[in-house]
Design a protein around this motif. Structure first.
Motif, PDB file in Angstrom:
ATOM      1  N   MET A 171       0.781  -1.119  -0.271  1.00 25.50           N
ATOM      2  CA  MET A 171       0.146  -0.122   0.111  1.00 25.50           C
ATOM      3  C   MET A 171       0.824   1.261  -0.126  1.00 25.50           C
ATOM      4  O   MET A 171       1.963   1.459   0.727  1.00 25.50           O
ATOM      5  CB  MET A 171      -0.863  -0.070   1.110  1.00 25.50           C
ATOM      6  CG  MET A 171      -1.791  -1.558   1.364  1.00 25.50           C
ATOM      7  SD  MET A 171      -2.479  -2.022  -0.253  1.00 25.50           S
ATOM      8  CE  MET A 171      -3.334  -0.552  -0.757  1.00 25.50           C
ATOM      9  N   GLY A 195       2.760  -0.005   4.915  1.00 26.19           N
ATOM     10  CA  GLY A 195       3.619   0.903   5.128  1.00 26.19           C
ATOM     11  C   GLY A 195       3.148   1.711   6.713  1.00 26.19           C
ATOM     12  O   GLY A 195       2.139   1.608   6.781  1.00 26.19           O
ATOM     13  N   GLU A 234       7.553   7.405   7.100  1.00 26.73           N
ATOM     14  CA  GLU A 234       7.836   7.843   5.933  1.00 26.73           C
ATOM     15  C   GLU A 234       7.642   6.635   4.830  1.00 26.73           C
ATOM     16  O   GLU A 234       7.623   7.047   3.668  1.00 26.73           O
ATOM     17  CB  GLU A 234       9.151   8.303   5.848  1.00 26.73           C
ATOM     18  CG  GLU A 234       9.163   9.767   6.646  1.00 26.73           C
ATOM     19  CD  GLU A 234       8.308  10.544   6.419  1.00 26.73           C
ATOM     20  OE1 GLU A 234       8.124  11.095   5.160  1.00 26.73           O
ATOM     21  OE2 GLU A 234       7.742  11.151   7.199  1.00 26.73           O
ATOM     22  N   TYR A 282      -4.208  10.990  -1.650  1.00 26.40           N
ATOM     23  CA  TYR A 282      -3.997  11.444  -0.239  1.00 26.40           C
ATOM     24  C   TYR A 282      -3.125  10.735   0.694  1.00 26.40           C
ATOM     25  O   TYR A 282      -3.033   9.650   0.199  1.00 26.40           O
ATOM     26  CB  TYR A 282      -5.728  12.035   0.548  1.00 26.40           C
ATOM     27  CG  TYR A 282      -6.286  10.497   0.144  1.00 26.40           C
ATOM     28  CD1 TYR A 282      -7.533  10.439  -0.822  1.00 26.40           C
ATOM     29  CD2 TYR A 282      -6.191   9.387   0.920  1.00 26.40           C
ATOM     30  CE1 TYR A 282      -8.155   9.350  -1.000  1.00 26.40           C
ATOM     31  CE2 TYR A 282      -6.953   8.249   0.551  1.00 26.40           C
ATOM     32  CZ  TYR A 282      -7.883   8.217  -0.428  1.00 26.40           C
ATOM     33  OH  TYR A 282      -8.501   7.064  -0.594  1.00 26.40           O
ATOM     34  N   LEU A 307      -2.529   8.848   3.966  1.00 29.88           N
ATOM     35  CA  LEU A 307      -2.929   8.188   5.299  1.00 29.88           C
ATOM     36  C   LEU A 307      -1.749   8.102   6.268  1.00 29.88           C
ATOM     37  O   LEU A 307      -0.661   7.958   5.928  1.00 29.88           O
ATOM     38  CB  LEU A 307      -3.514   6.720   5.059  1.00 29.88           C
ATOM     39  CG  LEU A 307      -4.489   6.650   3.955  1.00 29.88           C
ATOM     40  CD1 LEU A 307      -4.693   4.932   3.776  1.00 29.88           C
ATOM     41  CD2 LEU A 307      -5.854   7.133   4.582  1.00 29.88           C
TER      42      LEU A 307
HETATM   43  N1  SAH Z   1       6.070   9.576   3.073  1.00 27.90           N
HETATM   44  C1  SAH Z   1       5.094   8.878   2.285  1.00 27.90           C
HETATM   45  C2  SAH Z   1       3.818   8.620   2.859  1.00 27.90           C
HETATM   46  C3  SAH Z   1       3.888   7.595   3.897  1.00 27.90           C
HETATM   47  S1  SAH Z   1       2.232   7.649   4.690  1.00 27.90           S
HETATM   48  C4  SAH Z   1       4.911   9.663   0.723  1.00 27.90           C
HETATM   49  O1  SAH Z   1       5.053  10.952   0.820  1.00 27.90           O
HETATM   50  O2  SAH Z   1       4.312   9.139  -0.349  1.00 27.90           O
HETATM   51  C5  SAH Z   1       2.746   5.911   5.502  1.00 27.90           C
HETATM   52  C6  SAH Z   1       2.119   4.598   4.800  1.00 27.90           C
HETATM   53  O3  SAH Z   1       0.730   4.872   4.549  1.00 27.90           O
HETATM   54  C7  SAH Z   1       2.612   4.518   3.569  1.00 27.90           C
HETATM   55  O4  SAH Z   1       3.934   3.560   3.717  1.00 27.90           O
HETATM   56  C8  SAH Z   1       1.555   3.654   2.779  1.00 27.90           C
HETATM   57  O5  SAH Z   1       1.583   2.425   3.268  1.00 27.90           O
HETATM   58  C9  SAH Z   1       0.265   4.052   3.555  1.00 27.90           C
HETATM   59  N2  SAH Z   1      -0.628   4.952   2.941  1.00 27.90           N
HETATM   60  C10 SAH Z   1      -0.602   6.368   2.959  1.00 27.90           C
HETATM   61  N3  SAH Z   1      -1.403   6.926   1.867  1.00 27.90           N
HETATM   62  C11 SAH Z   1      -1.873   5.827   1.215  1.00 27.90           C
HETATM   63  C12 SAH Z   1      -2.546   5.756  -0.004  1.00 27.90           C
HETATM   64  N4  SAH Z   1      -3.271   6.679  -0.509  1.00 27.90           N
HETATM   65  N5  SAH Z   1      -2.974   4.570  -0.731  1.00 27.90           N
HETATM   66  C13 SAH Z   1      -2.306   3.404   0.035  1.00 27.90           C
HETATM   67  N6  SAH Z   1      -1.593   3.440   1.188  1.00 27.90           N
HETATM   68  C14 SAH Z   1      -1.332   4.726   1.552  1.00 27.90           C
END
Ligand code: SAH
Length: 239
Positions: A100, A126, A129, A149, A151
């Motif tokens: 994800m 995940g 970060e 967006y 999460l």
């Molecule tokens: N630093 C990353 C965001 C990490 S958010 C970036 O900027 O891309 C932490 C975790 O949440 C991610 O590793 C992922 O597993 C999950 N996550 C956050 N947003 C998501 C989304 N829109 N779809 C799927 N997984 C998501």
């Protein structure tokens, strides 16, 4: 010599199996244990196992993350720890391995359908970060996003993927979920629904739906689906 007809015996379809790798296994089944998905889970129409990545953590503190190479905020899930967790769950397993990730390909109904038709999925959630880039290639992870967006963790996203797949499994929702009229199945958003009462707060059910004329109803629904799709999601309209 007459050939003897042997009865066709279909091998029972193996149960669709979701394995989730997470730092918070206690989040599962969560909402997936309720209503349609939950009842199907209890019936054994699908199975779910959640695995704690921390079981493969390092040292006395079972550490799973470290600071990002090159500096910057937050922490990154270690490749070696995550790979050990993945290998423990699915080494030699034919199921697709999803990670994800907001960077992934946006989840769409076609991918959901393909996943539901397969043996199941291994889903890595995940946190922080994100994960060390090397484990993505090293373990053949398919990055999947549930939308533009961010999460705080992949768990709700994993639940979205599983929910969307499970409702398509044979027997879970019956005819409804596989019907060609649902949003996205025909490349269109769905037409509007109405039920009793016939008049509510002065608003009436469209006359055609009460006409008993099936052809006219089908035409109206098709036109409404096209009108709504054109207005809201012109990107879905092909040709
Ligand atoms: N630093 C990353 C965001 C990490 S958010 C970036 O900027 O891309 C932490 C975790 O949440 C991610 O590793 C992922 O597993 C999950 N996550 C956050 N947003 C998501 C989304 N829109 N779809 C799927 N997984 C998501």
């Amino acid at each position: 010599m007459t050939a003897t007809m042997s009865p066709v015996i279909e091998a029972p379809r193996p149960v669709w199996r979701a394995s989730v790798l997470t730092l918070f296994p206690e989040m599962f089944p969560g909402p997936l244990g309720i209503s349609l998905a939950g009842e199907a889970l209890k019936r054994g129409d699908w199975s779910l196992d959640a695995h704690d990545i921390r079981d493969h953590g390092l040292g006395r503190h079972r550490s799973v993350d470290d600071t990002p190479a090159g500096g910057g905020p937050g922490m990154v899930l270690r490749a070696d720890v995550l790979a050990a967790a993945i290998d423990a769950v699915c080494a030699g397993d034919a199921r697709p391995r999803l990670l994800m990730s907001p960077r992934g390909r946006p989840l769409a109904q076609a991918r959901v359908r393909a996943l539901a038709e397969g043996p199941g999925a291994v889903i890595v959630c995940g946190r922080f970060e994100g994960v060390d880039e090397r484990v993505i290639a090293g373990r053949g992870l398919e990055e999947v996003s549930i939308g533009d967006y961010v999460l705080s963790g992949g768990e709700p996203a994993a639940m979205v993927v599983i929910d969307a797949c499970v409702r398509l499994l044979p027997g879970v929702m019956g005819h409804d979920a596989s019907g060609a009229e649902e949003s996205f199945e025909s490349g269109l958003l769905e037409y509007p629904h109405y039920t009793r009462p016939r008049v509510w707060e002065g608003r009436e059910i469209p006359e055609v739906l009460l006409s008993g004329n099936h052809g006219a109803v089908a035409r109206w629904r098709r036109e409404e689906a096209e009108r709504i799709t054109r207005a809201r999601r012109p990107d879905l309209m092909r040709g």
